[in-house]
Scaffold this active site. Structure first.
Site, PDB file in Angstrom:
ATOM      1  N   ALA A 113       0.942  -1.126   0.110  1.00  0.00           N
ATOM      2  CA  ALA A 113       0.140  -0.135  -0.079  1.00  0.00           C
ATOM      3  C   ALA A 113       0.943   1.088   0.014  1.00  0.00           C
ATOM      4  O   ALA A 113       2.162   1.141   0.200  1.00  0.00           O
ATOM      5  CB  ALA A 113      -0.992   0.053   1.214  1.00  0.00           C
ATOM      6  N   LYS A 114       0.109   2.314  -0.233  1.00  0.00           N
ATOM      7  CA  LYS A 114       1.163   3.682  -0.258  1.00  0.00           C
ATOM      8  C   LYS A 114       0.215   4.792  -0.045  1.00  0.00           C
ATOM      9  O   LYS A 114      -0.991   4.729  -0.593  1.00  0.00           O
ATOM     10  CB  LYS A 114       1.942   3.777  -1.289  1.00  0.00           C
ATOM     11  CG  LYS A 114       3.140   4.716  -0.945  1.00  0.00           C
ATOM     12  CD  LYS A 114       4.404   3.990  -0.671  1.00  0.00           C
ATOM     13  CE  LYS A 114       5.834   4.847  -0.283  1.00  0.00           C
ATOM     14  NZ  LYS A 114       6.921   4.155   0.041  1.00  0.00           N
TER      15      LYS A 114
END
Ligand code: NAD
Length: 424
Positions: A113-114
């Protein structure tokens, strides 16, 4: 059979375009799992949020924020949060996808994720920075959590910002959820060794790559682009091993000294608003000249897309250590390979940070904290095991370390996808 994504417009050198080409290159090595590979080419979930805050002068400002969960087949989402004026959804998508590959490459029980906010934090007061952080955390609070998606620091974010994120999430959920973010200050459930972990991982993988190349670190000349958390820590460790830093570039410019820059003096200067170019112990040169400085090792540790085809043609480095995420565009990758320059790819080279983030998360859940030696020994072991496995895969198939890393990682991701099956 699948439509292209409508909300991005990748080019051959843009971050998402770069990532897609990297996935395409691994296809021949995926065997029957290739039928699941399309899952790697689209994020599981992408959230765009409005972040309105009242500025110190009473104006209302709006910033655009993102949290992308690329893949959670192997575990909760994991990945940093970037505050930068150029952040886009497409960039965050690529960064989240690289996290999926990275966590699988070092075999951590996470997906990828980011997050990011399109903001220049250097133009905000501390109070405004806190408001932006808290409102953003509250907005993405519907998809993050200690068991779902765990943010961490990235460009322009740090332990203080993680403390505000942890506090905001905790206030909204009615507890003290230390495990919701990593990279926290030590007394708030942070881990020893986390701040230096990414730079340390760059050093550990770089030292092993140099050994295999027969490149002696004593006296080796190193050029470092990006002198923040990752670049400066890696530089210090290489200097301890006998190398010299002959060029440093940060957002303020480039300084060179062929005899070696004095890091004890340069690091504090580079932390001031005037940046690295205000350091007196080197010559300031135009930014493009950074890529011409004679060196043995090049460490890109700033942003994506920095090693272009033209720069790949002129570097004198024998070894490139990707501290940054996505610093090399695919065409440049090919040129470096043709020129015999070894690239230790981002998805293994800078995996030290997420590895100690994992240790932090485990320590938070058990409320039992390890000493720094234990952390560094475990970190070195995980990084070396992963690198050795990737090296064997590269030798076996006669492919680059990058494609080998993708082969090892994508097999793990797609195996998990296959075993879980499709819902409904
Ligand atoms: P940071 O904010 O601590 O430092 C960033 C550095 O890059 C600064 O020295 C800044 O001046 C420089 N910089 C910014 N724009 C530049 C430009 N246009 N040209 C040259 N230099 C520029 O960030 P960081 O945490 O060190 O992250 C650097 C890279 O490493 C990013 O690609 C990030 O995604 C990656 N990374 C970071 C971590 C981590 O744990 N912090 C982990 C894995 C990967």
């Amino acid at each position: 059979m699948s439509e292209k994504l409508s909300f991005v417009n990748p080019t051959p050198t843009s971050p998402w375009g770069t990532y897609l080409q990297q996935v395409d290159r691994v296809m021949p090595y995926l065997g029957d799992l290739a039928k699941w590979a399309e899952t790697l080419k689209r994020p599981k979930r992408a959230l765009i949020v409005d972040v309105p805050i009242e500025m110190d002068d009473g104006r209302i400002a709006h910033y655009e924020g993102y949290r992308v969960q690329h893949n959670m087949s192997r575990g909760p989402g994991k990945g940093g949060v970037r505050f930068h004026p150029d952040v886009t959804l497409e960039e965050v998508m690529a960064l989240s996808a690289w996290m999926t590959v990275k966590t699988a490459a070092v075999n951590l029980p996470y997906g990828g994720a980011k997050g990011g906010i399109r903001v220049d934090p250097k133009k905000l007061s501390l109070k405004e920075l806190e408001k932006v952080t808290r409102r953003y955390t509250s907005e993405i609070g519907i998809i993050i959590g200690p068991h779902t998606d765990i943010p961490a620091p990235d460009v322009n974010t740090n332990g203080q910002i993680m403390a505000w994120m942890m506090d905001t999430y905790s206030m909204n959920t009615g507890g003290t959820a230390t495990g919701v973010v990593t990279g926290k200050p030590l007394h708030l459930g942070g881990s020893l060794g986390r701040v230096k972990a990414t730079g340390r991982g760059v050093f550990v993988t770089g030292r092993e790559a140099a050994r295999r190349l027969g490149l002696d670190l004593r006296g080796a000349r190193i050029a470092v682009q990006g002198f923040g958390n990752v670049g400066s820590v890696a530089a210090e460790l290489f200097v301890e091993a006998g190398a010299k830093i002959v060029a440093v570039q940060d957002h303020t410019g480039t300084i060179v000294n062929e005899k070696g820059l004095d890091l004890a003096e340069l690091i504090p200067v580079s932390r001031t608003p005037a940046g690295a170019v205000s350091f007196k112990g080197g010559d300031v040169v135009p930014n493009e000249a950074f890529w011409d400085v004679p060196c043995d090792i090049l460490i890109p540790a700033a942003l994506e897309g920095q090693i272009t085809a033209a720069r790949a043609k002129k570097t004198t480095a024998k070894l490139v250590l990707e501290g940054a995420n996505g610093p090399t565009v695919p065409e440049a990758d090919d040129i470096l390979a043709e020129r015999g320059v070894l690239v230790v790819p981002d998805v293994i080279c800078n995996a030290g940070g997420v590895t100690v983030s994992y240790f932090e998360w485990v320590q938070d859940f058990s409320s039992f904290f390890w000493d720094e030696d234990e952390i560094n020994v475990r970190l070195d072991r995980i990084m070396m095991n992963a690198l050795n496995q990737i090296w064997d895969t590269a030798d076996k198939h006669k492919i680059s370390l990058r494609t080998a890393t993708y082969a090892v990682a994508c097999e793990r991701i797609l195996m998990a996808r296959q075993e879980r099956g499709l819902y409904p």
